[in-house]
Design an enzyme around this catalytic site. Structure first.
Site, PDB file in Angstrom:
ATOM      1  N   GLU A  86       0.919  -1.135   0.161  1.00 58.57           N
ATOM      2  CA  GLU A  86       0.035  -0.088   0.163  1.00 58.57           C
ATOM      3  C   GLU A  86       0.833   1.341   0.043  1.00 58.57           C
ATOM      4  O   GLU A  86       0.393   2.238   0.330  1.00 58.57           O
ATOM      5  CB  GLU A  86      -0.863  -0.212   1.112  1.00 58.57           C
ATOM      6  CG  GLU A  86      -1.897  -1.306   1.103  1.00 58.57           C
ATOM      7  CD  GLU A  86      -3.169  -1.032   1.983  1.00 58.57           C
ATOM      8  OE1 GLU A  86      -4.177  -0.981   1.495  1.00 58.57           O
ATOM      9  OE2 GLU A  86      -2.892  -1.095   3.218  1.00 58.57           O
ATOM     10  N   HIS A  91      -1.792   4.564   7.744  1.00 55.05           N
ATOM     11  CA  HIS A  91      -2.961   3.997   7.163  1.00 55.05           C
ATOM     12  C   HIS A  91      -3.518   2.734   7.968  1.00 55.05           C
ATOM     13  O   HIS A  91      -2.577   2.002   8.290  1.00 55.05           O
ATOM     14  CB  HIS A  91      -2.865   3.648   5.730  1.00 55.05           C
ATOM     15  CG  HIS A  91      -3.670   2.543   4.897  1.00 55.05           C
ATOM     16  ND1 HIS A  91      -5.020   3.129   5.029  1.00 55.05           N
ATOM     17  CD2 HIS A  91      -3.296   1.359   4.543  1.00 55.05           C
ATOM     18  CE1 HIS A  91      -5.721   2.200   4.239  1.00 55.05           C
ATOM     19  NE2 HIS A  91      -4.963   1.201   4.101  1.00 55.05           N
ATOM     20  N   HIS A 138      -6.620   0.019   8.960  1.00 55.57           N
ATOM     21  CA  HIS A 138      -8.051  -0.564   8.732  1.00 55.57           C
ATOM     22  C   HIS A 138      -8.844  -0.858  10.126  1.00 55.57           C
ATOM     23  O   HIS A 138      -9.264  -1.766  10.166  1.00 55.57           O
ATOM     24  CB  HIS A 138      -8.014  -2.222   8.224  1.00 55.57           C
ATOM     25  CG  HIS A 138      -7.055  -2.155   6.935  1.00 55.57           C
ATOM     26  ND1 HIS A 138      -6.753  -3.433   6.073  1.00 55.57           N
ATOM     27  CD2 HIS A 138      -6.755  -1.257   5.994  1.00 55.57           C
ATOM     28  CE1 HIS A 138      -6.019  -3.182   5.033  1.00 55.57           C
ATOM     29  NE2 HIS A 138      -6.054  -1.834   4.992  1.00 55.57           N
ATOM     30  N   TYR A 150     -11.794  17.819  20.054  1.00 56.53           N
ATOM     31  CA  TYR A 150     -10.493  17.264  19.506  1.00 56.53           C
ATOM     32  C   TYR A 150     -10.649  16.576  18.043  1.00 56.53           C
ATOM     33  O   TYR A 150      -9.529  16.685  17.481  1.00 56.53           O
ATOM     34  CB  TYR A 150      -9.945  16.068  20.457  1.00 56.53           C
ATOM     35  CG  TYR A 150      -9.369  16.553  21.816  1.00 56.53           C
ATOM     36  CD1 TYR A 150      -8.026  16.816  21.761  1.00 56.53           C
ATOM     37  CD2 TYR A 150      -9.911  17.053  22.949  1.00 56.53           C
ATOM     38  CE1 TYR A 150      -7.235  17.363  22.544  1.00 56.53           C
ATOM     39  CE2 TYR A 150      -9.156  17.749  23.965  1.00 56.53           C
ATOM     40  CZ  TYR A 150      -7.803  17.943  23.856  1.00 56.53           C
ATOM     41  OH  TYR A 150      -7.358  18.463  24.726  1.00 56.53           O
ATOM     42  N   HIS A 209     -12.665   0.546   2.926  1.00 61.48           N
ATOM     43  CA  HIS A 209     -11.087  -0.036   3.173  1.00 61.48           C
ATOM     44  C   HIS A 209     -10.700   0.449   4.373  1.00 61.48           C
ATOM     45  O   HIS A 209     -10.249  -0.312   5.450  1.00 61.48           O
ATOM     46  CB  HIS A 209     -10.439   0.613   2.074  1.00 61.48           C
ATOM     47  CG  HIS A 209      -9.012   0.188   2.048  1.00 61.48           C
ATOM     48  ND1 HIS A 209      -8.203   0.462   1.011  1.00 61.48           N
ATOM     49  CD2 HIS A 209      -8.073  -0.364   2.898  1.00 61.48           C
ATOM     50  CE1 HIS A 209      -6.909  -0.099   1.071  1.00 61.48           C
ATOM     51  NE2 HIS A 209      -6.952  -0.387   2.306  1.00 61.48           N
TER      52      HIS A 209
END
Ligand SMILES: [Zn+2]
Length: 211
Positions: free
Chosen positions: A74, A93, A95, A120, A160
């Protein structure tokens, strides 16, 4: 900029912390950071909980693999963000469950998946656009990601997960955690009457904290 050796150790520590708290399972999730003349990144098929400083992938400034284990598949997602955000020094990144759940909602606003729930959320990442679905190995994810990343430091990739950048690896990890927790809050509140932050309250945060 943190030196390469210190940054490698930091990536191992933060990956372990993310994994141990359930932000990544199996071999999901990947981290990268700018170094002098290029990047380091978590390797392909690696578990965030068991990264090794000496085996992290090293890439030149064009993203070509030059040392260490081969990089995450990725990596093009990360490079697409760096191309859009030259001042950002790290990309995370994940999941993670709740961010991925929100990325699957058919009625998510592509410009911003979440209402303004907490201060926040506003300060750490602001808007959370959703980029359209593309398959793993999409040959040119930059075509989809770079235009969105120019205007947002966090986004959801449809069906994703999340993709977040910041000036430092620590800040990017914190923002990715805030994305996950904000998505969790949003899902907990689905069906409830929500009192969101008002435009005046958001303006106040921007004025005081520059968010
Ligand atoms: Zn992914």
């Amino acid at each position: 900029m943190m030196g390469e050796e210190a940054l490698r150790e930091r990536m191992v520590l933060l990956g372990k912390s993310l994994f141990e708290r359930g932000f990544g399972v199996g071999t999901s999730g990947n981290l990268s950071a700018r170094i002098e003349g290029g990047f380091i990144a978590s390797p392909t098929n690696s578990c965030l909980g068991r990264l090794e400083a000496g085996r992290l992938s090293k890439l030149d400034s064009d993203g070509r693999h030059i040392a260490g284990d081969p990089p995450t598949k990725e990596l093009p997602l990360h490079l697409a963000v760096y191309a859009a955000r030259p001042r950002d020094g790290a990309v995370v990144h994940l999941h993670s469950t709740h961010a991925t759940a929100v990325s699957c909602l058919a009625d998510a606003d592509p410009a911003n998946a979440l209402p303004p729930l907490t201060a926040y959320q506003a300060m750490r990442f602001g808007a959370l656009p959703v980029v359209p679905y593309f398959r793993p190995g999409e040959p040119d994810p930059a075509r989809i990601i770079t235009p969105v990343a120019k205007g947002a430091r966090a986004m959801l990739l449809a069906n994703h997960g999340s993709l977040v950048s910041e000036a430092t690896l620590d800040a990017a990890v914190s923002a990715a955690e805030e994305v996950e927790e904000s998505c969790k809050l949003f899902l907990m509140l689905r069906g409830s009457a929500i009192r969101t932050l008002t435009p005046a309250q958001l303006d106040e945060l921007a004025a005081v904290f520059g968010s």
